[in-house]
Design a protein around this motif. Sequence first.
Motif, PDB file in Angstrom:
ATOM      1  N   GLN A 113      37.528  13.169  46.466  1.00 17.87           N
ATOM      2  CA  GLN A 113      36.447  14.040  46.013  1.00 17.87           C
ATOM      3  C   GLN A 113      36.152  13.896  44.530  1.00 17.87           C
ATOM      4  O   GLN A 113      35.021  14.115  44.094  1.00 17.87           O
ATOM      5  N   GLN A 114      37.153  13.470  43.736  1.00 16.31           N
ATOM      6  CA  GLN A 114      36.967  13.482  42.287  1.00 16.31           C
ATOM      7  C   GLN A 114      37.817  12.397  41.628  1.00 16.31           C
ATOM      8  O   GLN A 114      38.664  11.764  42.265  1.00 16.31           O
ATOM      9  N   ALA A 115      37.557  12.189  40.345  1.00 17.52           N
ATOM     10  CA  ALA A 115      38.338  11.238  39.557  1.00 17.52           C
ATOM     11  C   ALA A 115      38.469  11.757  38.134  1.00 17.52           C
ATOM     12  O   ALA A 115      37.736  12.662  37.710  1.00 17.52           O
ATOM     13  N   PHE A 116      39.396  11.174  37.375  1.00 20.94           N
ATOM     14  CA  PHE A 116      39.750  11.666  36.048  1.00 20.94           C
ATOM     15  C   PHE A 116      39.423  10.644  34.967  1.00 20.94           C
ATOM     16  O   PHE A 116      39.445   9.433  35.203  1.00 20.94           O
ATOM     17  N   SER A 117      39.171  11.141  33.773  1.00 20.23           N
ATOM     18  CA  SER A 117      38.741  10.265  32.680  1.00 20.23           C
ATOM     19  C   SER A 117      39.896   9.607  31.948  1.00 20.23           C
ATOM     20  O   SER A 117      39.722   8.545  31.341  1.00 20.23           O
ATOM     21  N   ASP A 118      41.088  10.203  31.988  1.00 19.85           N
ATOM     22  CA  ASP A 118      42.192   9.671  31.183  1.00 19.85           C
ATOM     23  C   ASP A 118      43.483   9.632  31.980  1.00 19.85           C
ATOM     24  O   ASP A 118      43.513   9.943  33.170  1.00 19.85           O
ATOM     25  N   LYS A 175      41.013  12.284  55.966  1.00 17.94           N
ATOM     26  CA  LYS A 175      41.239  13.526  55.248  1.00 17.94           C
ATOM     27  C   LYS A 175      40.540  13.492  53.894  1.00 17.94           C
ATOM     28  O   LYS A 175      40.273  12.436  53.346  1.00 17.94           O
ATOM     29  N   LYS A 176      40.291  14.679  53.353  1.00 24.19           N
ATOM     30  CA  LYS A 176      39.825  14.808  51.977  1.00 24.19           C
ATOM     31  C   LYS A 176      41.026  14.789  51.042  1.00 24.19           C
ATOM     32  O   LYS A 176      42.093  15.326  51.359  1.00 24.19           O
ATOM     33  N   SER A 177      40.847  14.179  49.879  1.00 24.03           N
ATOM     34  CA  SER A 177      41.870  14.195  48.839  1.00 24.03           C
ATOM     35  C   SER A 177      41.202  14.506  47.509  1.00 24.03           C
ATOM     36  O   SER A 177      40.015  14.220  47.318  1.00 24.03           O
ATOM     37  N   GLU A 178      41.956  15.067  46.591  1.00 24.63           N
ATOM     38  CA  GLU A 178      41.421  15.366  45.261  1.00 24.63           C
ATOM     39  C   GLU A 178      42.206  14.656  44.156  1.00 24.63           C
ATOM     40  O   GLU A 178      42.101  15.014  42.989  1.00 24.63           O
ATOM     41  N   ASP A 179      42.984  13.650  44.545  1.00 30.47           N
ATOM     42  CA  ASP A 179      43.757  12.920  43.540  1.00 30.47           C
ATOM     43  C   ASP A 179      43.783  11.426  43.873  1.00 30.47           C
ATOM     44  O   ASP A 179      44.648  10.970  44.612  1.00 30.47           O
ATOM     45  N   PRO A 180      42.833  10.648  43.312  1.00 22.95           N
ATOM     46  CA  PRO A 180      42.808   9.213  43.559  1.00 22.95           C
ATOM     47  C   PRO A 180      43.830   8.450  42.735  1.00 22.95           C
ATOM     48  O   PRO A 180      43.942   7.230  42.852  1.00 22.95           O
ATOM     49  N   GLY A 181      44.598   9.148  41.896  1.00 19.89           N
ATOM     50  CA  GLY A 181      45.592   8.513  41.053  1.00 19.89           C
ATOM     51  C   GLY A 181      45.013   8.073  39.716  1.00 19.89           C
ATOM     52  O   GLY A 181      43.804   8.083  39.495  1.00 19.89           O
ATOM     53  N   ARG A 182      45.919   7.672  38.832  1.00 27.71           N
ATOM     54  CA  ARG A 182      45.512   7.193  37.503  1.00 27.71           C
ATOM     55  C   ARG A 182      45.797   5.695  37.401  1.00 27.71           C
ATOM     56  O   ARG A 182      46.599   5.247  36.585  1.00 27.71           O
ATOM     57  N   TYR A 183      45.175   4.955  38.291  1.00 31.20           N
ATOM     58  CA  TYR A 183      45.270   3.502  38.241  1.00 31.20           C
ATOM     59  C   TYR A 183      43.861   2.964  38.475  1.00 31.20           C
ATOM     60  O   TYR A 183      42.888   3.673  38.237  1.00 31.20           O
ATOM     61  N   LEU A 184      43.739   1.755  38.911  1.00 30.72           N
ATOM     62  CA  LEU A 184      42.399   1.165  39.015  1.00 30.72           C
ATOM     63  C   LEU A 184      41.511   1.865  40.035  1.00 30.72           C
ATOM     64  O   LEU A 184      40.284   1.822  39.919  1.00 30.72           O
ATOM     65  N   CYS A 185      42.098   2.523  41.015  1.00 30.53           N
ATOM     66  CA  CYS A 185      41.292   3.258  41.995  1.00 30.53           C
ATOM     67  C   CYS A 185      40.520   4.385  41.312  1.00 30.53           C
ATOM     68  O   CYS A 185      39.292   4.452  41.371  1.00 30.53           O
ATOM     69  N   GLY A 186      41.262   5.276  40.658  1.00 27.06           N
ATOM     70  CA  GLY A 186      40.611   6.383  39.970  1.00 27.06           C
ATOM     71  C   GLY A 186      39.742   5.917  38.820  1.00 27.06           C
ATOM     72  O   GLY A 186      38.681   6.506  38.549  1.00 27.06           O
ATOM     73  N   PHE A 187      40.170   4.852  38.145  1.00 32.25           N
ATOM     74  CA  PHE A 187      39.429   4.298  37.015  1.00 32.25           C
ATOM     75  C   PHE A 187      38.041   3.825  37.458  1.00 32.25           C
ATOM     76  O   PHE A 187      37.017   4.176  36.850  1.00 32.25           O
ATOM     77  N   SER A 188      37.987   3.036  38.523  1.00 31.12           N
ATOM     78  CA  SER A 188      36.704   2.523  39.024  1.00 31.12           C
ATOM     79  C   SER A 188      35.824   3.658  39.538  1.00 31.12           C
ATOM     80  O   SER A 188      34.600   3.657  39.337  1.00 31.12           O
TER      81      SER A 188
END
Length: 232
Positions: A113-118, A175-188
């Motif tokens: 559902q979301q991603a993080f900037s840092d 399933k829905k998730s709200e944490d794509p991780g802080r690696y290339l997945c969330g980065f992209s």
Amino acid sequence: MMGVNVTGEIGDMLTMCTPENDMVMTYTPMTKKNVVVTGFGPFRGFEEENPSSLIIDELKATGIDGVNLELHKITVAYEDVSKRVPELWNEHNPDLVIHLGAHPVPKTIKYEQQAFSDGYCSNDVNGCTPEGNRTTCASQDQILKSCINCDELARNVTEICGLDGETKHGGLCVKKSEDPGRYLCGFSYFLSLHQDCSKSLFIHVPAFEGECTKEAVAEVIRETIKSILGIF
């Protein structure tokens, strides 16, 4: 039987209803939707083949009716992702961008559902991290969320694909998730959400095992794209 030569008021009415020229019916085909789908190359835990890359191969082989697929594989490197994601948006003017990545949870497809900037402090395949451990876009937000309702999407696709989490495709579920991780997945994902959060989604796919095959996972991805675009 009354014909077009009938006189009087009825004749006048029939004359008004009779076209002077033959009507020509034209058919305008529906414009295909432009959908960009990316997968990643090998990285730690998936050194030989990345499941997301194999799904790209499956989509290339089968396609999706009514969709113009732009399929791309990206190196698991911050520099490559920083360059390629904005390029894909500019080149293809997409109606939808789907990023695929692998994760270790078996038999589970996750809609992020979301991603993080840092927080991107893990080295990529080149041994690098982004400057300041941050994404490279100009967003001032720490979190960006997709406008696609992942809860609703998971329910729809579960029903469409007949997934029961037990027997179908070896117990495959979405399933829905709200944490794509802080690696290339969330980065992209953050980069695409910055481009247009109404047209972006990241999907984590599992490793293939038993009846949870690449064909089964690819089917779910196809139905996911169709569901988002309203193609049935």
